[in-house]
Design an enzyme around this catalytic site. Structure first.
Site, PDB file in Angstrom:
ATOM      1  N   PRO A   2      -2.984   9.008  -1.162  1.00  0.00           N
ATOM      2  CG  PRO A   2      -3.669   8.658  -3.363  1.00  0.00           C
ATOM      3  CD  PRO A   2      -2.462   8.771  -2.503  1.00  0.00           C
ATOM      4  CG  HIS A 101       7.214  11.694 -13.719  1.00  0.00           C
ATOM      5  ND1 HIS A 101       8.366  10.937 -13.754  1.00  0.00           N
ATOM      6  CD2 HIS A 101       7.565  12.899 -13.205  1.00  0.00           C
ATOM      7  CE1 HIS A 101       9.362  11.660 -13.283  1.00  0.00           C
ATOM      8  NE2 HIS A 101       8.906  12.848 -12.947  1.00  0.00           N
ATOM      9  NE  ARG A 120       8.100   8.492  -3.857  1.00  0.00           N
ATOM     10  CZ  ARG A 120       8.104   8.378  -2.543  1.00  0.00           C
ATOM     11  NH1 ARG A 120       7.391   9.213  -1.811  1.00  0.00           N
ATOM     12  NH2 ARG A 120       8.789   7.437  -1.957  1.00  0.00           N
ATOM     13  NE  ARG A 172      -6.944  -8.233  13.747  1.00  0.00           N
ATOM     14  CZ  ARG A 172      -6.648  -9.080  12.759  1.00  0.00           C
ATOM     15  NH1 ARG A 172      -7.523  -9.978  12.348  1.00  0.00           N
ATOM     16  NH2 ARG A 172      -5.466  -9.036  12.203  1.00  0.00           N
ATOM     17  NE  ARG A 281       2.217   5.580   7.929  1.00  0.00           N
ATOM     18  CZ  ARG A 281       1.194   5.533   7.071  1.00  0.00           C
ATOM     19  NH1 ARG A 281       0.561   4.412   6.860  1.00  0.00           N
ATOM     20  NH2 ARG A 281       0.825   6.622   6.424  1.00  0.00           N
TER      21      ARG A 281
END
Ligand SMILES: [Zn+2]
Length: 291
Positions: A2, A101, A120, A172, A281
């Site tokens: 999320p 869980h 998890r 950056r 990613r």
């Protein structure tokens, strides 16, 4: 995992259901992973508290409690929940069986239960002890100006000004995608919303942040806020097992321009969407619309 809009949707959903309710009893599993505070101490700190409101701070869900002067004089607390990868906060009737869980259950005076479920176990729950600010009980009106208590790392993307945004990124020397994902700069922007924001700002994800022009940074600032607000309005993106506090899925995934649309035609120009790996990613962009 999320991201900001999903966490905000969950926080708002939980707030609407438990605001004003009192925690009669708290139970936490003995699994150590989801606990930042020992289960017994957490249960003790929460039992008997009345939930004043539930809100999002960064990617954390913060529970504020109604002032209780005698207890607060000893210790004023907030309850902090981080959903991690698969964590869920669900408000349920007690006769609905607890799913596997389930690591935490708050039994409320209304008879309902607030449950933390996390297959998890990357999610976290903990007690945040507030500084002693009780001598000067101020009531801040502006949310962005800060309510005392838990802050979390990074800057809030929905409130950051253009000038602050430029400040964060203009030196950056990493890709702009990596910089957007860096939670110590902006918090709550993850893979989906980084890709979608860069598409709307027409900027390629591998561009070095320090090389972006002021105009591009301003465009990105606007795009990040617009994408996040739109996603919040649509209840977030349901791309894995994300559901909100009522178990409903979000709808922002239907508006994705690039995320997980590899090979499909760009909705603006028709060129096939490309996927590359940036900052470890999977990253999606339009080779024609983004420069
Ligand atoms: Zn395009």
């Amino acid at each position: 995992m999320p991201e900001l809009p999903e966490v905000e949707t969950v926080a708002n959903g939980v707030d609407a259901r438990v605001r004003g309710d009192r925690i009669e009893e708290a139970w936490f599993s003995s699994k150590p992973e989801p606990m930042k505070t020992p289960p017994a101490a957490m249960a003790k700190a929460l039992t008997g508290r009345t939930i004043e409101r539930v809100r999002r701070v960064g990617k954390h869900i913060v529970f504020d409690f109604t002032p209780a002067p005698e207890r607060d004089a000893v210790q004023r607390v907030q309850w902090i929940v981080h959903l991690g990868m698969t964590g869920r906060l669900v408000v349920a009737d007690p006769d609905v069986p607890r799913p596997p869980h389930t690591h935490g259950v708050l039994r409320l005076r209304s008879g309902r239960e607030l449950r933390f479920i996390d297959a998890r176990r990357f999610g976290r729950m903990g007690i945040h002890v507030l500084e002693k600010v009780l001598d000067k009980p101020e009531k801040p009106k502006d949310e962005a100006a800060g309510i005392p208590g838990f802050k979390g790392p990074g800057t809030e993307p929905l409130h950051i000004s253009k000038a602050e945004f430029r400040q964060l990124f203009h030196l950056r020397r990493t890709s702009i995608k990596a910089a957007l994902l860096n939670q110590s700069l902006l918090h709550g922007v993850g893979n989906i919303y980084a890709d979608e924001s860069l598409f709307r700002a027409k900027i390629r994800p591998r561009r070095m942040a320090a090389r972006l022009t002021t105009e591009e940074l301003d465009r990105l600032h606007g795009a990040v806020q617009k994408v996040l607000r739109e996603a919040i309005r649509l209840g977030g993106s349901s791309v894995s097992d994300y559901v909100d506090a009522a178990g409903e899925r979000g709808f922002f995934q239907l508006r994705h321009n690039v995320y997980m649309r590899t090979g499909q035609p760009c909705l603006v120009c028709g060129a096939p969407i490309r996927r590359v790996v940036v900052a470890g990613r999977g990253t999606h962009y339009c080779p024609v619309c983004q420069h």
